[in-house]
Design a protein around this motif. Structure first.
Motif, PDB file in Angstrom:
ATOM      1  N   PHE A 185      17.833 -20.282  -5.714  1.00 48.35           N
ATOM      2  CA  PHE A 185      19.118 -20.096  -6.384  1.00 48.35           C
ATOM      3  C   PHE A 185      19.178 -18.694  -6.980  1.00 48.35           C
ATOM      4  N   ALA A 186      18.089 -18.312  -7.630  1.00 46.49           N
ATOM      5  CA  ALA A 186      18.006 -16.962  -8.192  1.00 46.49           C
ATOM      6  C   ALA A 186      18.012 -15.915  -7.088  1.00 46.49           C
ATOM      7  N   ALA A 187      17.276 -16.171  -6.004  1.00 46.36           N
ATOM      8  CA  ALA A 187      17.188 -15.208  -4.900  1.00 46.36           C
ATOM      9  C   ALA A 187      18.547 -14.994  -4.243  1.00 46.36           C
ATOM     10  N   GLY A 188      19.313 -16.083  -4.074  1.00 47.50           N
ATOM     11  CA  GLY A 188      20.630 -15.967  -3.465  1.00 47.50           C
ATOM     12  C   GLY A 188      21.583 -15.156  -4.325  1.00 47.50           C
ATOM     13  N   ALA A 189      21.504 -15.385  -5.642  1.00 48.17           N
ATOM     14  CA  ALA A 189      22.365 -14.643  -6.561  1.00 48.17           C
ATOM     15  C   ALA A 189      22.010 -13.164  -6.556  1.00 48.17           C
ATOM     16  N   GLU A 190      20.722 -12.873  -6.557  1.00 51.67           N
ATOM     17  CA  GLU A 190      20.277 -11.477  -6.583  1.00 51.67           C
ATOM     18  C   GLU A 190      20.574 -10.757  -5.270  1.00 51.67           C
ATOM     19  N   LYS A 191      20.688 -11.522  -4.164  1.00 51.82           N
ATOM     20  CA  LYS A 191      21.011 -10.925  -2.875  1.00 51.82           C
ATOM     21  C   LYS A 191      22.407 -10.309  -2.901  1.00 51.82           C
ATOM     22  N   VAL A 192      23.352 -11.020  -3.505  1.00 50.86           N
ATOM     23  CA  VAL A 192      24.737 -10.539  -3.507  1.00 50.86           C
ATOM     24  C   VAL A 192      25.083  -9.736  -4.755  1.00 50.86           C
ATOM     25  N   ALA A 193      24.276  -9.899  -5.798  1.00 50.25           N
ATOM     26  CA  ALA A 193      24.501  -9.166  -7.053  1.00 50.25           C
ATOM     27  C   ALA A 193      23.131  -8.766  -7.601  1.00 50.25           C
ATOM     28  N   PRO A 194      22.579  -7.651  -7.121  1.00 51.33           N
ATOM     29  CA  PRO A 194      21.201  -7.239  -7.422  1.00 51.33           C
ATOM     30  C   PRO A 194      20.846  -7.161  -8.912  1.00 51.33           C
ATOM     31  N   LYS A 195      21.813  -6.943  -9.766  1.00 48.93           N
ATOM     32  CA  LYS A 195      21.524  -6.825 -11.197  1.00 48.93           C
ATOM     33  C   LYS A 195      21.522  -8.174 -11.925  1.00 48.93           C
ATOM     34  N   THR A 196      21.660  -9.253 -11.172  1.00 47.70           N
ATOM     35  CA  THR A 196      21.695 -10.585 -11.774  1.00 47.70           C
ATOM     36  C   THR A 196      20.378 -10.927 -12.464  1.00 47.70           C
ATOM     37  N   SER A 197      20.479 -11.537 -13.630  1.00 47.69           N
ATOM     38  CA  SER A 197      19.306 -12.067 -14.333  1.00 47.69           C
ATOM     39  C   SER A 197      19.243 -13.569 -14.074  1.00 47.69           C
ATOM     40  N   ALA A 198      18.039 -14.110 -13.916  1.00 47.82           N
ATOM     41  CA  ALA A 198      17.897 -15.536 -13.614  1.00 47.82           C
ATOM     42  C   ALA A 198      16.800 -16.163 -14.471  1.00 47.82           C
ATOM     43  N   SER A 199      16.983 -17.435 -14.784  1.00 47.31           N
ATOM     44  CA  SER A 199      15.993 -18.157 -15.578  1.00 47.31           C
ATOM     45  C   SER A 199      16.068 -19.641 -15.245  1.00 47.31           C
ATOM     46  N   THR A 200      14.924 -20.322 -15.351  1.00 45.59           N
ATOM     47  CA  THR A 200      14.861 -21.754 -15.074  1.00 45.59           C
ATOM     48  C   THR A 200      14.280 -22.491 -16.273  1.00 45.59           C
ATOM     49  N   ARG A 201      14.886 -23.627 -16.596  1.00 43.42           N
ATOM     50  CA  ARG A 201      14.367 -24.521 -17.628  1.00 43.42           C
ATOM     51  C   ARG A 201      13.987 -25.826 -16.955  1.00 43.42           C
ATOM     52  N   PHE A 202      12.924 -26.456 -17.447  1.00 44.64           N
ATOM     53  CA  PHE A 202      12.435 -27.685 -16.838  1.00 44.64           C
ATOM     54  C   PHE A 202      12.609 -28.867 -17.798  1.00 44.64           C
ATOM     55  N   VAL A 203      13.022 -30.001 -17.252  1.00 44.72           N
ATOM     56  CA  VAL A 203      13.259 -31.195 -18.064  1.00 44.72           C
ATOM     57  C   VAL A 203      11.949 -31.723 -18.637  1.00 44.72           C
ATOM     58  N   GLY A 204      10.984 -32.006 -17.778  1.00 46.90           N
ATOM     59  CA  GLY A 204       9.689 -32.491 -18.235  1.00 46.90           C
ATOM     60  C   GLY A 204       9.804 -33.756 -19.073  1.00 46.90           C
ATOM     61  N   GLY A 205       8.870 -33.933 -19.993  1.00 45.97           N
ATOM     62  CA  GLY A 205       8.899 -35.101 -20.865  1.00 45.97           C
ATOM     63  C   GLY A 205       8.376 -36.356 -20.203  1.00 45.97           C
ATOM     64  N   GLN A 206       8.613 -37.480 -20.864  1.00 47.03           N
ATOM     65  CA  GLN A 206       8.098 -38.767 -20.401  1.00 47.03           C
ATOM     66  C   GLN A 206       8.879 -39.319 -19.208  1.00 47.03           C
ATOM     67  N   SER A 207      10.156 -38.959 -19.099  1.00 45.73           N
ATOM     68  CA  SER A 207      10.985 -39.490 -18.023  1.00 45.73           C
ATOM     69  C   SER A 207      11.862 -38.374 -17.456  1.00 45.73           C
ATOM     70  N   PRO A 208      11.258 -37.411 -16.788  1.00 43.35           N
ATOM     71  CA  PRO A 208      11.996 -36.227 -16.335  1.00 43.35           C
ATOM     72  C   PRO A 208      13.117 -36.497 -15.347  1.00 43.35           C
ATOM     73  N   PHE A 209      13.038 -37.623 -14.623  1.00 45.94           N
ATOM     74  CA  PHE A 209      14.052 -37.921 -13.616  1.00 45.94           C
ATOM     75  C   PHE A 209      15.261 -38.653 -14.176  1.00 45.94           C
ATOM     76  N   ASP A 210      15.148 -39.148 -15.404  1.00 38.16           N
ATOM     77  CA  ASP A 210      16.206 -39.991 -15.953  1.00 38.16           C
ATOM     78  C   ASP A 210      16.660 -39.569 -17.344  1.00 38.16           C
ATOM     79  N   ASP A 211      16.281 -38.393 -17.772  1.00 45.25           N
ATOM     80  CA  ASP A 211      16.550 -37.982 -19.148  1.00 45.25           C
ATOM     81  C   ASP A 211      17.743 -37.023 -19.208  1.00 45.25           C
ATOM     82  N   SER A 212      18.939 -37.606 -19.286  1.00 44.40           N
ATOM     83  CA  SER A 212      20.156 -36.796 -19.315  1.00 44.40           C
ATOM     84  C   SER A 212      20.246 -35.955 -20.586  1.00 44.40           C
ATOM     85  N   ALA A 213      19.796 -36.530 -21.704  1.00 41.95           N
ATOM     86  CA  ALA A 213      19.861 -35.813 -22.981  1.00 41.95           C
ATOM     87  C   ALA A 213      18.971 -34.578 -22.961  1.00 41.95           C
TER      88      ALA A 213
END
Length: 350
Positions: A185-213
């Motif tokens: 996702f970051a690579a695609g954005a940077e391809k068309v807009a080289p100055k783009t900044s990108a960051s990823t956050r991870f859910v993690g926790g006890q129930s990463p697949f079901d924790d909407s909050a």
């Protein structure tokens, strides 16, 4: 988000699914009577789903695939819909007892069951969609997806649409397989807009697949720092990401199926897995004698796409429908990937 989306992402984390031997309780198999087809007698196919199909678009596509295969090969097809682990076991046994030409199963839930049955029934052909057995069997074929190619295109959309020059992702876990939904996702954005900044956050926790909050909290962290385009790869937590983006007037991207109707005006596009393509082509491959192999489906094979690149985008409720100029540029990138002129790095590649 429907359970199928959660399970689709969980396949990367599940290295083994502990199940007991399938019983022969065929009467307990939940079958959709409307999916029986008595037309033709040359070949027969059975689809087993991990959940009830209902309005689950991911599984509805698989049903379409087996219906198309039956028409193409002048055969018949049945669909067994599971509701839990017990019915999954019973449905697999019922399918094996019926002895169709090909048994198709969707999801990692069936990997161990198929391994057991493949050894006991070497003449029965199996096709697993979106997963595979840990060991290779001559009578087990697998279809997997190159999700990272579609994510790259979604990232390009984000790069072209971002006003802040910041794009982010909320991912389930920090593993190479799950980074297929964030790094490209970051690579695609940077391809068309080289100055783009990108960051990823991870859910993690006890129930990463079901924790909407928790997913919403991670999205808000990005939004508070000016990120205005967010890839939502948080499984059932995607709705939390959508809520956060909507509240801030930002935008998000969905996975697997069209999630735009769940948050119109907020979800820009979706990385689609065409399970119908994988089922239909997979069955054709098995019938032609190409068995015991794993086939990867990406943009070239039509197994991965974006809602914005599919027919019906104007009625999809996706934001991208209002940006034809962006779609034109994304189509150009897609064509380059399909032609082999542009390679998208796969974070999960060994």
């Amino acid at each position: 988000m429907p359970r199928r989306h959660r399970r689709t992402l969980q396949v990367a984390a599940a290295t083994a699914l502990l199940v007991t031997a399938a019983t022969a309780c065929n009467a307990a198999a939940k079958k959709d009577a409307s999916s029986d087809s008595a037309k033709g007698g040359g070949t027969s196919f059975t689809l087993v789903t991990p959940d009830a199909v209902g309005q689950n678009e991911f599984l509805k596509l698989a049903v379409t695939g087996i219906e198309n295969a039956a028409k193409q090969h002048d055969g018949s097809q049945k669909v067994y819909e599971s509701t839990d682990t017990a019915s999954q076991q019973q449905n697999v046994q019922a399918a094996v007892d019926a002895g169709p030409d090909v048994i198709v199963l969707v999801g990692f839930e069936f990997a161990d069951l198929v391994a057991q049955q493949a050894q006991k029934n070497p003449k029965q052909q199996f096709l697993i969609i979106d997963a595979c057995t840990s060991k290779t069997y001559q009578n087990v074929s697998c279809a997997v997806f190159r999700e990272h190619e579609g994510v790259y295109l979604a990232g390009a959309e984000a790069g072209l649409l971002s006003k802040s020059g910041k794009v982010g992702a909320v991912d389930v876990l920090d593993t190479p397989q799950f980074r297929r939904y964030s790094d490209p996702f970051a690579a695609g954005a940077e391809k068309v807009a080289p100055k783009t900044s990108a960051s990823t956050r991870f859910v993690g926790g006890q129930s990463p697949f079901d924790d909407s909050a928790r997913a919403k909290e991670q999205a808000n962290t990005l939004l508070s720092k000016g990120y205005d385009q967010i890839m939502a790869a948080a499984a059932a937590g995607n709705y939390g990401v959508f809520e956060a983006a909507k509240a801030k007037g930002a935008y998000a991207y969905g996975v697997d199926v069209n999630q735009c109707p769940s948050a119109p005006g907020t979800v820009v596009d979706n990385v689609i897995k065409r399970t119908d393509v994988a089922v239909e082509k997979g069955i054709g491959s098995v019938l032609s004698g190409k068995t015991g192999t794993t086939v990867s489906y990406g943009l070239k094979e039509g197994g991965i796409s974006l809602t914005g690149l599919e027919p019906g985008v104007d009625s999809s409720k996706c934001v991208i429908a209002d940006h034809k100029d962006v779609l034109t540029k994304v189509e150009e990138l897609r064509d380059r990937i399909v032609a082999g002129k542009l390679t998208v790095d796969d974070p999960a590649a060994s």
